[in-house]
Design an enzyme around this catalytic site. Structure first.
Site, PDB file in Angstrom:
ATOM      1  N   ASP A 290      -7.358  -1.930   4.279  1.00 40.68           N
ATOM      2  CA  ASP A 290      -5.988  -1.497   4.578  1.00 40.68           C
ATOM      3  C   ASP A 290      -5.755  -1.386   6.081  1.00 40.68           C
ATOM      4  OD1 ASP A 290      -5.708  -1.279   1.808  1.00 40.68           O
ATOM      5  OD2 ASP A 290      -6.275   0.837   1.812  1.00 40.68           O
TER       6      ASP A 290
ATOM      7  N   ALA B 255      30.600  25.749  -6.614  1.00 40.44           N
ATOM      8  CA  ALA B 255      30.491  25.664  -5.160  1.00 40.44           C
ATOM      9  C   ALA B 255      29.106  26.132  -4.727  1.00 40.44           C
ATOM     10  CB  ALA B 255      31.563  26.526  -4.505  1.00 40.44           C
TER      11      ALA B 255
ATOM     12  N   HIS C 208       0.848  -1.191   0.000  1.00 35.89           N
ATOM     13  CA  HIS C 208       0.000   0.000   0.000  1.00 35.89           C
ATOM     14  C   HIS C 208       0.889   1.248   0.000  1.00 35.89           C
ATOM     15  CE1 HIS C 208      -3.681   2.306   0.610  1.00 35.89           C
ATOM     16  NE2 HIS C 208      -3.006   3.042   1.463  1.00 35.89           N
TER      17      HIS C 208
ATOM     18  N   CYS D  47      44.538  28.880  -3.285  1.00 35.71           N
ATOM     19  CA  CYS D  47      45.055  27.522  -3.102  1.00 35.71           C
ATOM     20  C   CYS D  47      46.570  27.486  -2.991  1.00 35.71           C
ATOM     21  CB  CYS D  47      44.576  26.618  -4.231  1.00 35.71           C
ATOM     22  SG  CYS D  47      44.843  27.284  -5.872  1.00 35.71           S
TER      23      CYS D  47
END
Length: 912
Positions: free
Chosen positions: A161, A617, A125, A725
């Site tokens: 159900d 980024a 279900h 960097c």
């Protein structure tokens, strides 16, 4: 042998797992997949009970079972006037099932069938029971705006159900999920696995029976077309939930100009509403608006939603943006080859619509009984037959008759559908004496569009912490669509067939457009990343333009070699090599130089002939999306460039795992680089280049030019706010000049102007984002606690935004945190020794200041770094290869070496 032993172990474990005899009661493609997977697991399906053929077509479950010789029963019903039909029940009992598996069943099954097997019956279900009992559970999950969706496998009882729960799974509901997307993304694939898992739990005697609580239980009726009319006199989100809760079945509708119109593809509008033509709709609180993006509807709360597609009573579907378009487009005259293809496609239609005697031009695909799974089959069969045509499921809904489908197909085949003007929703900002126009959506296959899940996030200005705009937050589904577009563009689009010189011309044109927009690009870069405008103009944008021009010139100069080999006498041989593109490449870039890092990798990638999917980024996506807009204006074909803003954990991870990507270029931290490399290896051994962290040493000898050493030494640390960097992470200053050097640096720092990056007199702007600022402040605190001497700075500037004072430490010993870890910020780490410059796991860059050329050459030969600067620093050039050693990564950006990162070598030997 080891191979034999392991094989025996695997075989044995499979043989002796507990298996059951199963009856599958149900229908649909879902039922078929459950049936097939249970058989693969070794369970014996003793009978399949499904619905009768409809219009001469068998249900997919019946087709699969009959093909494999499984007994199939197609009972129209199991009961008459509430009582079981004896012969039907007897036929069922005769198969001897130990468990009934009911993946999806629209029939009422008698309790003497439900309870007959040894283990009873289990049912799938599509809701988190006891919530949304009933036949339209997925619809009501969305209509109610639930934040979670899911499914339940439960034990059947005599209620609706209500049986005990065996297993449950759940997922988040995305803002723009529809019945289709939720089902396809989670409920369908997850449900198949759960049904198979449940059967095995039962076989092993481990299946739970947890009673359903009545608290929170709900039951809603079946949603049909007749009761799916949308109430427009309510808040916008409620309207949106109603529309998506009926998309695609049964379809929410309203009345426009006296006829019923069904609405598809709803999403909430977060930004400004585009200009458009007003449209009165029955029951709406105010007039709707037909815009270039679709139909805008307003709720009673004044908020707006966007509807992408409209379907009329005759079944024809159109883009909502075309509602006021007059007349039909003129029919195209088919060539002889196109007529042949049309007949082949007619045969495909005939194979799908087997109940239709003949496929006429007026035959309607859906009115002839086709369902959504037939749409997928039609699209895939046509694409297989006619390689190169870009056909989507949505195209079938837009051209439902055979004649319309052929007209649409031929236009796509000719490329006539690619002439639509690029539609861009901009976030605008009046700043720096101009109005900047910033795209903020995902860029996939030549179009800007919302993320599949409708999610967005805020792009924050580091200058004052304010929100610049909301940006689409790409999902895994968006990655898959972008990769598919890039693959199609590479394999079948014009890019892969283009002459290299023509490809170079397009890249030159792109560089020219970047130059025309350089002030706008630099302004966006400045407000999004905090880069000082003058630096953004010269370096962030200026070097990006130079990079594209440099690699544009390489396009027609990529060459192989001829190689003399031993001849295969009496014959002769010719051996030569070819340099070929890799295919679809992924590029993941950092936030310190958003546009320049894009250019460094993308220009070489494109010059080599590849297509790409790029993830900027998360905190700096805006110049990449502006670049995407300019790429369209430059004439780059659709699918060649795709830009996906979002998180590394979602987008980056999926790119590293995707089987259709052949190369991933990454710039970022070493830990993430290692994870990417692992994922690339495990997935499909894709090629990788990594530009990672650094702790670059700068050696300053006593015989240096002191003025230059101070100026360049400061630049080596504080350039671009230290977010660099190759920044000098450790300065080794000869003892005799150390104190003078530090004093002069501090004196110069005090002259630096810290402030608004758009102010032309500003020397030092804000750090990129708050989390990074917090990390830098913690970095300085650790340095002080470990005993390093804080000479200057180390604190946040007292003003709005993410500003930090340029900082100087001395007396930093080798074991200290500051000596080993990269700050990636404006922190100078001074030391009086030269002997340990290589005592680091990083090897990105390095520098030497001395007037003695012999000393300079001696030291440069021994420094373990990819770049050595002598009496200068930060001097990079588009023709000079850039990349690191050791844990700073491998592979090169820039120069001819960068091209080799995006090419493969093929050797060809000919005998004659």
């Amino acid at each position: 042998s080891r191979w034999t032993q392991s094989t025996v172990r695997v075989w044995s474990s499979h043989q002796y797992q507990n298996k059951l005899k199963l009856a599958i009661i149900g229908q649909s493609l879902f039922g078929q997949e459950v049936y097939s997977n249970l058989r693969k697991q070794g369970h014996k399906v003793v009978g399949v009970f499904t619905v009768p053929d409809k219009d001469g077509k068998a249900d997919p479950l019946a087709v699969a079972a009959e093909k494999e010789g499984t007994p199939v029963f197609k009972f129209p019903r199991w009961r008459v006037k509430g009582k079981p039909i004896p012969e039907v029940v007897d036929a069922y009992k005769a198969v001897g099932a130990e468990l009934n598996v009911m993946p999806f069943c629209s029939q009422f099954i008698p309790m003497n069938v439900i309870d007959h097997p040894k283990h009873g019956s289990i049912i799938y279900h599509p809701s988190i029971l006891p919530l949304h009992r009933g036949a339209s559970a997925i619809n009501w999950t969305l209509i109610h705006g639930d934040k979670k969706a899911g499914f339940t496998v439960f034990w059947a009882d005599d209620g609706l159900d209500t049986g005990p729960i065996l297993l449950q799974r759940q997922c988040d509901v995305e803002p723009n999920d529809t019945v289709d997307t939720l089902y396809n993304r989670f409920l369908f694939p997850g449900g198949i696995k759960a049904m198979v898992e449940s059967v095995q739990l039962i076989a092993d005697g481990k299946a739970p029976r947890t009673p359903q609580p009545e608290e929170g239980a709900s039951y809603e009726g079946i949603q049909k077309k007749s009761n799916a009319k949308v109430n427009l006199a309510q808040p916008a989100e409620a309207i949106h939930n109603w529309i998506r809760g009926h998309d695609k079945v049964p379809g929410a509708w309203t009345v426009i100009d006296g006829q019923s119109v069904t609405l598809y593809g709803s999403s909430m509008l977060g930004g400004s509403v585009p200009e458009g033509q007003p449209l009165d709709i029955e029951g709406a609180s105010q007039a709707a608006r037909v815009t270039k993006n679709g139909l805008v509807l307003y709720g009673t709360d004044g908020k707006a939603l966007l509807v992408k597609n409209l379907q009329f009573e005759d079944g024809k579907m159109i883009p909502a943006s075309k509602y006021f378009s007059s007349g039909e487009s003129a029919s195209v005259e088919l060539t002889d080859d196109e007529k042949t293809m049309a007949e082949e496609i007619r045969n495909i239609w005939k194979g799908i619509l087997s109940n239709v005697p003949a496929i006429e031009d007026t035959t309607d695909f859906f009115k002839s009984g086709a369902a959504s799974m037939d749409v997928v089959r039609l699209v895939e069969e046509v694409k297989q037959k006619c390689a190169g045509v870009q056909l989507q499921n949505e195209d079938v809904y837009m051209a439902t008759t055979f004649q319309d489908f052929i007209q649409m197909f031929v236009r796509k085949l000719r490329g006539e559908d690619q002439e639509e003007e690029l539609v861009v929703d901009y976030a605008t900002k009046d700043v720096n004496n101009m109005t900047v126009k910033m795209p903020y959506q995902c860029f996939i296959n030549g179009k800007f569009e919302d993320s599949e899940n409708g999610k967005t996030y805020d792009s924050i200005s580091p200058t004052d912490g304010s929100v610049i705009c909301k940006v689409s937050y790409a999902s895994v589904g968006d990655v898959d669509r972008a990769v598919a577009a890039a693959k199609e563009a590479y394999e079948n689009g014009p890019w892969g067939k283009m002459n290299p010189r023509d490809r170079g011309s397009l890249l030159y044109r792109l560089a020219d457009l970047m130059e025309e927009h350089q002030e706008e690009l630099a302004t966006i870069e400045s407000i999004d990343s905090g880069a000082v405008y003058t630096l953004a103009l010269k370096t962030h944008v200026g070097m990006s333009i130079q990079t594209f021009r440099y690699f544009a010139g390489w396009c027609d100069k990529i060459q192989g070699k001829t190689i003399p080999i031993n001849q295969a006498r009496p014959n002769r041989n010719l051996t030569f090599t070819k340099k070929e593109p890799l295919g679809v490449c992924a590029i993941v870039i950092p936030w310190n130089y958003p546009l320049m890092m894009l250019a460094w990798k993308s220009a070489a990638c494109l010059a080599a002939g590849n297509t790409l999917v790029l993830k900027p980024a998360q905190v700096t996506p805006l110049t990449a999306l502006k670049f995407a807009e300019l790429s369209v204006k430059a004439g780059i074909p659709k699918g060649v460039i795709n830009i996906l803003p979002g998180s590394g954990g979602v987008v980056g991870q999926r790119l590293s795992e995707h089987p259709d990507i052949r190369k991933l270029g990454f710039t970022g931290s070493t830990p993430i680089g290692k994870q990417i490399m692992k994922s690339c290896a495990v997935s499909n051994l894709k090629k990788v280049s990594l530009e990672l962290g650094g702790k670059s040493p700068l050696l300053i000898f006593s015989d240096c030019d002191m003025d230059k050493a101070v100026r360049m030494g400061m630049s080596s640390v504080f350039f671009n706010k230290g977010e660099n960097c190759i920044a000098a992470g450790r300065l080794f200053v000869e003892e005799s000049i150390h104190d003078e050097f530090i004093d002069r640096v501090v004196e110069e720092i005090k002259k630096m102007k810290i402030g608004d990056p758009l102010d032309r007199s500003t020397d030092h702007g804000p750090q990129n984002h708050k989390a990074h600022l917090d990390k830098l402040l913690e970095y300085c605190e650790i340095g002080v606690k470990e005993g390093a001497t804080l000479v200057y700075g180390g604190t946040r500037v007292d003003r709005p935004g993410f500003f930090m004072e340029p900082t100087v430490f001395t007396d930093v010993e080798d074991h200290m945190f500051l000596a080993k870890e990269e700050s990636f910020g404006p922190v100078m780490v001074g030391n009086e020794y030269h002997t340990r410059a290589n005592d680091t796991e990083y090897g990105l860059a390095s520098g030497v200041f001395t007037r003695d050329i012999n000393k300079a050459m001696y030291v440069s030969e021994r420094l373990e770094a990819g770049t050595v600067f002598v009496n200068t620093y930060n001097k990079t050039d588009v023709a000079t290869p850039f990349g690191g050693f050791k844990q700073s990564g491998f592979g090169k950006d820039l120069g001819e070496d960068a091209l080799m990162e995006y090419l493969k070598t093929k050797a060809v030997t000919v005998e004659y």
